[in-house]
Design a protein around this motif. Structure first.
Motif, short mmCIF file in Angstrom:
data_model
loop_
_atom_site.label_atom_id
_atom_site.label_comp_id
_atom_site.label_asym_id
_atom_site.label_seq_id
_atom_site.Cartn_x
_atom_site.Cartn_y
_atom_site.Cartn_z
N PRO A 4 0.80 -1.23 0.00
CA PRO A 4 0.00 0.00 0.00
C PRO A 4 0.84 1.28 0.00
O PRO A 4 0.38 2.33 -0.43
CB PRO A 4 -0.83 -0.09 1.28
CG PRO A 4 -0.81 -1.51 1.67
CD PRO A 4 0.48 -2.08 1.14
N GLY A 5 2.07 1.22 0.45
CA GLY A 5 2.90 2.41 0.50
C GLY A 5 3.59 2.73 -0.82
O GLY A 5 4.21 3.78 -0.95
N GLN A 6 3.53 1.86 -1.81
CA GLN A 6 4.21 2.10 -3.09
C GLN A 6 3.20 2.03 -4.24
O GLN A 6 2.97 0.97 -4.84
CB GLN A 6 5.33 1.09 -3.29
CG GLN A 6 6.43 1.24 -2.26
CD GLN A 6 7.59 0.30 -2.52
OE1 GLN A 6 7.44 -0.72 -3.17
NE2 GLN A 6 8.74 0.67 -2.00
N PRO A 7 2.59 3.15 -4.57
CA PRO A 7 1.54 3.16 -5.60
C PRO A 7 2.05 2.75 -6.98
O PRO A 7 1.31 2.19 -7.78
CB PRO A 7 1.04 4.59 -5.60
CG PRO A 7 1.95 5.38 -4.75
CD PRO A 7 2.79 4.44 -3.95
N GLU A 8 3.34 3.01 -7.28
CA GLU A 8 3.87 2.62 -8.59
C GLU A 8 3.88 1.10 -8.74
O GLU A 8 3.55 0.56 -9.79
CB GLU A 8 5.29 3.16 -8.80
CG GLU A 8 5.41 4.66 -8.83
CD GLU A 8 5.49 5.27 -7.43
OE1 GLU A 8 5.80 4.55 -6.46
OE2 GLU A 8 5.21 6.47 -7.31
N TRP A 52 -9.77 -1.32 -2.26
CA TRP A 52 -9.71 -1.32 -0.80
C TRP A 52 -8.43 -0.68 -0.27
O TRP A 52 -8.47 0.18 0.60
CB TRP A 52 -9.86 -2.75 -0.32
CG TRP A 52 -9.87 -2.93 1.17
CD1 TRP A 52 -10.38 -2.09 2.12
CD2 TRP A 52 -9.33 -4.04 1.87
NE1 TRP A 52 -10.21 -2.59 3.37
CE2 TRP A 52 -9.57 -3.82 3.25
CE3 TRP A 52 -8.71 -5.20 1.50
CZ2 TRP A 52 -9.17 -4.72 4.23
CZ3 TRP A 52 -8.33 -6.10 2.47
CH2 TRP A 52 -8.56 -5.85 3.82
N LEU A 53 -7.28 -1.09 -0.82
CA LEU A 53 -6.01 -0.63 -0.28
C LEU A 53 -5.22 0.29 -1.21
O LEU A 53 -4.17 0.79 -0.83
CB LEU A 53 -5.10 -1.84 0.04
CG LEU A 53 -5.61 -2.85 1.05
CD1 LEU A 53 -4.66 -4.03 1.14
CD2 LEU A 53 -5.74 -2.20 2.43
N GLY A 54 -5.69 0.47 -2.38
CA GLY A 54 -4.87 1.14 -3.39
C GLY A 54 -4.80 2.64 -3.29
O GLY A 54 -5.66 3.30 -2.71
N ALA A 55 -3.73 3.12 -3.89
CA ALA A 55 -3.56 4.56 -4.05
C ALA A 55 -4.57 5.04 -5.09
O ALA A 55 -5.19 4.23 -5.78
CB ALA A 55 -2.13 4.84 -4.51
N PRO A 56 -4.77 6.33 -5.25
CA PRO A 56 -5.77 6.83 -6.21
C PRO A 56 -5.56 6.31 -7.62
O PRO A 56 -6.55 5.97 -8.29
CB PRO A 56 -5.59 8.35 -6.14
CG PRO A 56 -5.04 8.61 -4.78
CD PRO A 56 -4.19 7.43 -4.45
N ALA A 57 -4.32 6.20 -8.07
CA ALA A 57 -4.08 5.67 -9.42
C ALA A 57 -4.51 4.20 -9.51
O ALA A 57 -5.08 3.76 -10.50
CB ALA A 57 -2.60 5.81 -9.78
N MET A 58 -4.24 3.45 -8.44
CA MET A 58 -4.63 2.04 -8.44
C MET A 58 -6.14 1.88 -8.35
O MET A 58 -6.70 0.95 -8.92
CB MET A 58 -3.93 1.33 -7.28
CG MET A 58 -4.08 -0.16 -7.33
SD MET A 58 -3.49 -0.84 -8.89
CE MET A 58 -4.38 -2.35 -8.92
N LYS A 59 -6.81 2.78 -7.65
CA LYS A 59 -8.27 2.73 -7.60
C LYS A 59 -8.85 2.97 -8.99
O LYS A 59 -9.82 2.33 -9.38
CB LYS A 59 -8.81 3.75 -6.59
CG LYS A 59 -8.55 3.34 -5.16
CD LYS A 59 -9.14 4.30 -4.17
CE LYS A 59 -8.79 3.79 -2.77
NZ LYS A 59 -9.39 4.51 -1.71
N ALA A 60 -8.23 3.85 -9.74
CA ALA A 60 -8.67 4.09 -11.12
C ALA A 60 -8.44 2.85 -11.98
O ALA A 60 -9.30 2.46 -12.79
CB ALA A 60 -7.93 5.30 -11.71
N VAL A 61 -7.30 2.19 -11.78
CA VAL A 61 -7.02 0.95 -12.52
C VAL A 61 -8.02 -0.13 -12.12
O VAL A 61 -8.48 -0.90 -12.97
CB VAL A 61 -5.56 0.48 -12.27
CG1 VAL A 61 -5.34 -0.92 -12.80
CG2 VAL A 61 -4.58 1.45 -12.90
#
Length: 154
Positions: A4-8, A52-61
């Motif tokens: 969760p701490g590394q959105p890339e 659930w745990l993702g950064a905003p970019a991951m939520k978009a993905v």
């Protein structure tokens, strides 16, 4: 692997799993329910974890993954329908080819029978002419004698 701490890393992992799912879907899409279930099972953890745990970019993905899942369900069903249609066309083509060959064989047999009958008729006619040949001079001589008798008045 889903940190969760590394959105890339989240984004990269999500895109890789979606890409793998997308590329493998058509290789096993001959049985629609199993393929649709496999796509769902492969993408669902990425989607749920991303939401659930993702950064905003991951939520978009993850949201894109929901659309991708729906699209893949439709594509797999369409691909399967096309495969079934192609198989049906090939079976129909094979049946038509067999019917055409059977018709050709029947036509050839009928033609051979007609030729056989014509040959027999011709042989019979030639045989009749061959039998009449020795008699023709006698018939001609009789006609000449009748003509002479008629001319002389006897």
């Amino acid at each position: 692997m889903f940190n969760p701490g590394q959105p890339e890393q989240q984004l990269l992992l999500g895109l890789m799993l979606m890409g793998i799912t997308l590329s493998s879907a058509f290789s096993v899409s001959f049985y629609v329910p199993a393929t649709q279930l496999a796509i769902t099972l492969l993408l669902a953890p990425v989607i749920v974890t991303g939401l659930w745990l993702g950064a905003p970019a991951m939520k978009a993905v993850a949201l894109i993954g929901i659309g991708l899942t729906a699209m893949m369900w439709k594509l797999v069903a369409e691909h399967s329908r096309q495969l079934e249609e192609n198989i049906g066309l090939r079976l129909n083509e094979r049946s038509l080819r067999e019917q055409a060959l059977a018709g050709l064989r029947a036509s050839e047999q009928a033609q051979a029978a007609d030729i056989g009958e014509a040959t027999q008729r011709l042989a019979a006619e030639r045989g009749w002419h061959a039998l009449r040949k020795p008699v023709q001079p006698a018939e001609l001589h009789a006609v000449l004698l009748q003509a002479q008798q008629a001319a002389s008045g006897h």
